[in-house]
Design an enzyme around this catalytic site. Sequence first.
Site, PDB file in Angstrom:
ATOM      1  N   HIS A 157      59.014  -0.317  28.512  1.00 23.20           N
ATOM      2  CA  HIS A 157      57.627   0.106  28.282  1.00 23.20           C
ATOM      3  C   HIS A 157      56.751  -0.031  29.529  1.00 23.20           C
ATOM      4  O   HIS A 157      55.600   0.394  29.513  1.00 23.20           O
ATOM      5  CB  HIS A 157      57.028  -0.696  27.121  1.00 23.20           C
ATOM      6  CG  HIS A 157      57.606  -0.305  25.792  1.00 23.20           C
ATOM      7  ND1 HIS A 157      57.031   0.642  24.984  1.00 23.20           N
ATOM      8  CD2 HIS A 157      58.746  -0.698  25.160  1.00 23.20           C
ATOM      9  CE1 HIS A 157      57.776   0.797  23.894  1.00 23.20           C
ATOM     10  NE2 HIS A 157      58.820  -0.003  23.979  1.00 23.20           N
ATOM     11  N   ASP A 364      50.576   1.205  35.426  1.00 25.69           N
ATOM     12  CA  ASP A 364      50.741   1.087  33.979  1.00 25.69           C
ATOM     13  C   ASP A 364      51.904   1.969  33.558  1.00 25.69           C
ATOM     14  O   ASP A 364      51.998   3.123  34.002  1.00 25.69           O
ATOM     15  CB  ASP A 364      49.445   1.575  33.285  1.00 25.69           C
ATOM     16  CG  ASP A 364      49.095   0.763  32.046  1.00 25.69           C
ATOM     17  OD1 ASP A 364      50.022   0.244  31.404  1.00 25.69           O
ATOM     18  OD2 ASP A 364      47.899   0.654  31.730  1.00 25.69           O
TER      19      ASP A 364
HETATM   20  P1  ADQ Z   1      49.762  -2.525  27.070  1.00 22.62           P
HETATM   21  O1  ADQ Z   1      49.813  -3.054  28.459  1.00 22.62           O
HETATM   22  O2  ADQ Z   1      49.319  -3.495  26.040  1.00 22.62           O
HETATM   23  O3  ADQ Z   1      51.146  -1.871  26.622  1.00 22.62           O
HETATM   24  P2  ADQ Z   1      48.327   0.019  26.331  1.00 22.62           P
HETATM   25  O4  ADQ Z   1      49.340   1.084  26.347  1.00 22.62           O
HETATM   26  O5  ADQ Z   1      47.009   0.483  26.825  1.00 22.62           O
HETATM   27  O6  ADQ Z   1      48.706  -1.268  27.163  1.00 22.62           O
HETATM   28  O7  ADQ Z   1      48.175  -0.456  24.838  1.00 22.62           O
HETATM   29  C1  ADQ Z   1      47.183  -1.351  24.472  1.00 22.62           C
HETATM   30  C2  ADQ Z   1      46.941  -1.253  22.970  1.00 22.62           C
HETATM   31  O8  ADQ Z   1      46.161  -2.384  22.593  1.00 22.62           O
HETATM   32  C3  ADQ Z   1      46.159  -0.009  22.590  1.00 22.62           C
HETATM   33  O9  ADQ Z   1      46.667   0.514  21.402  1.00 22.62           O
HETATM   34  C4  ADQ Z   1      44.739  -0.532  22.404  1.00 22.62           C
HETATM   35  O10 ADQ Z   1      43.985   0.133  21.426  1.00 22.62           O
HETATM   36  C5  ADQ Z   1      44.969  -1.966  21.976  1.00 22.62           C
HETATM   37  N1  ADQ Z   1      43.829  -2.783  22.440  1.00 22.62           N
HETATM   38  C6  ADQ Z   1      43.451  -3.025  23.693  1.00 22.62           C
HETATM   39  N2  ADQ Z   1      42.313  -3.751  23.709  1.00 22.62           N
HETATM   40  C7  ADQ Z   1      41.973  -3.943  22.431  1.00 22.62           C
HETATM   41  C8  ADQ Z   1      40.888  -4.600  21.770  1.00 22.62           C
HETATM   42  N3  ADQ Z   1      39.903  -5.196  22.433  1.00 22.62           N
HETATM   43  N4  ADQ Z   1      40.886  -4.613  20.439  1.00 22.62           N
HETATM   44  C9  ADQ Z   1      41.859  -4.005  19.753  1.00 22.62           C
HETATM   45  N5  ADQ Z   1      42.887  -3.358  20.298  1.00 22.62           N
HETATM   46  C10 ADQ Z   1      42.954  -3.329  21.622  1.00 22.62           C
HETATM   47  C11 ADQ Z   1      52.446  -1.732  27.220  1.00 22.62           C
HETATM   48  C12 ADQ Z   1      52.480  -1.046  28.605  1.00 22.62           C
HETATM   49  C13 ADQ Z   1      51.769   0.299  28.532  1.00 22.62           C
HETATM   50  C14 ADQ Z   1      52.434   1.172  27.455  1.00 22.62           C
HETATM   51  C15 ADQ Z   1      52.560   0.422  26.138  1.00 22.62           C
HETATM   52  C16 ADQ Z   1      53.418   1.189  25.137  1.00 22.62           C
HETATM   53  O11 ADQ Z   1      51.865  -1.878  29.577  1.00 22.62           O
HETATM   54  O12 ADQ Z   1      51.828   0.962  29.801  1.00 22.62           O
HETATM   55  O13 ADQ Z   1      51.617   2.319  27.238  1.00 22.62           O
HETATM   56  O14 ADQ Z   1      53.179  -0.853  26.336  1.00 22.62           O
HETATM   57  O15 ADQ Z   1      54.648   1.536  25.671  1.00 22.62           O
END
Ligand code: ADQ
Length: 460
Positions: A157, A364
């Site tokens: 991921h 990312d």
């Molecule tokens: P993350 O690094 O966690 O994931 P991301 O893909 O942006 O990053 O996902 C974050 C999730 O957490 C989103 O669904 C978002 O809505 C939720 N989130 C963030 N802040 C929040 C808040 N304050 N309250 C509620 N929800 C919140 C890792 C990798 C990414 C990849 C994903 C999936 O780092 O690059 O996209 O896995 O493979």
Amino acid sequence: MSRLIVISNRVSAPSGSHSGAQGGLAVALEAALREMGGIWFGWSGEQTDVFTGHVNLTRGEGYMTATVGLEEQDIEEYYNGYANRTLWPLFHYRIDLAEYERGFADGYHRANLRFAETVFPLIEPDDMVWVQDYHMIPLGAELRRRRCANRIGFFLHIPWPPRRLLSTLPEAHALVETMFAYDVIGFHTQEWLDSFCEFAAAEMGATIEGDTMLAGGRRIRLLADPIGIDAKEFIALAGSPRARLTHRQMIDSAVGRNMIVGVDRLDYSKGLEERFLGYERFLSEHPEERKELFLLQIAPPSRGSVESYQRIRTTLEGLAGRINGAHADLDWTPIRYVNQGYPRDVLAGVYRAAKIGLVTPLRDGMNLVAKEYVAAQDPEDPGVLILSRFAGAAVQLPEAILVNPHSAEEVSDAIFQALRMPRAERIRRWRAMMDNITGKDVIWWRRRFTDALMEEAMAG
Ligand code: ADQ
């Protein structure tokens, strides 16, 4: 038909409903498990005095979850150590933060061995096994050592680092060697896949033929498979009563100003410091616009027991305080900085109220916030996405304003461009991004992966 065995560091409790309380990944994996039946296995998140391998089984809708506790030393060395202090920074190109300690590597290996030992008896001959993410890289090899002949796939991921960076990891060869145990390996983008191939070919004698790698006496199918969100669900969430209420509250509290929103886990890879500096630059370069907008940054703390995460928290608090101190007025605060998580329907309302989504990670794997922001917009009057070129999502969303997040000037220019963008152009860009997000959603992602794994079974 084969059952599916999903293995990941943490397992979501079965939701039983689509309340929107869970992220898209959990929803997608659950949907796959419901369709195919099977088991979702992982760490319970709990600490046990002595590792016993005792599995806690819970019945979900059409599948089981199976979790196991870990000893304190495992948690420290495997999870807080190798996963979060070695691999995470290294794979996000931050060798300045990566800690290379043999104890971490040993703990990582031990925990994976324990996972393999525990899950192996649960796997039946026709099952398809799907291992998730950087916590579990050697798990497939550990299963093979136990003579597991099932199809085993692995999805990463996060980014795969360039060869020269990976070479700084003392166990790089041994780690990559374990990946040759898989039948299918998936990455979000071709760039991460190419970096993996380059290391395997140049350092370990692997040969690449199209989408197949020959290595370790095995044939491995390689797949660039960008993850999506549950777009249908997210659009529905954005229209839900709580999202609408939040939207109204945000608009009221903005008192006519444009809101820029950032939503990220508090993590150095997300480029929060650079984002604040880019925004500050905008405030200095455009004094006439200043009081017409504000930045809402939502950043719930994560991995608080790791020192680099404590540091970034302190740095950001200082920076937000300094910028607010230097620029605020009686009736205006430039940055609203909030350190908590919110339910997904509330987030959807916040996204929709924001004229600009500012998503500027330094690196990312994909970034789902960018997709959620787009999916939550009003089709008649959508906001503008400003997106880092270094997020996997940039490949799929070229209609965003793409920026180099390290350049405060580019971030500032992008904010200016977004504020000035005519509605017709906003709609055109939004439409193109939305087509990608709805067409390549999380169900599409997981189907491509499980189909590839199934095809390999036929071929083999
Ligand atoms: P993350 O690094 O966690 O994931 P991301 O893909 O942006 O990053 O996902 C974050 C999730 O957490 C989103 O669904 C978002 O809505 C939720 N989130 C963030 N802040 C929040 C808040 N304050 N309250 C509620 N929800 C919140 C890792 C990798 C990414 C990849 C994903 C999936 O780092 O690059 O996209 O896995 O493979």
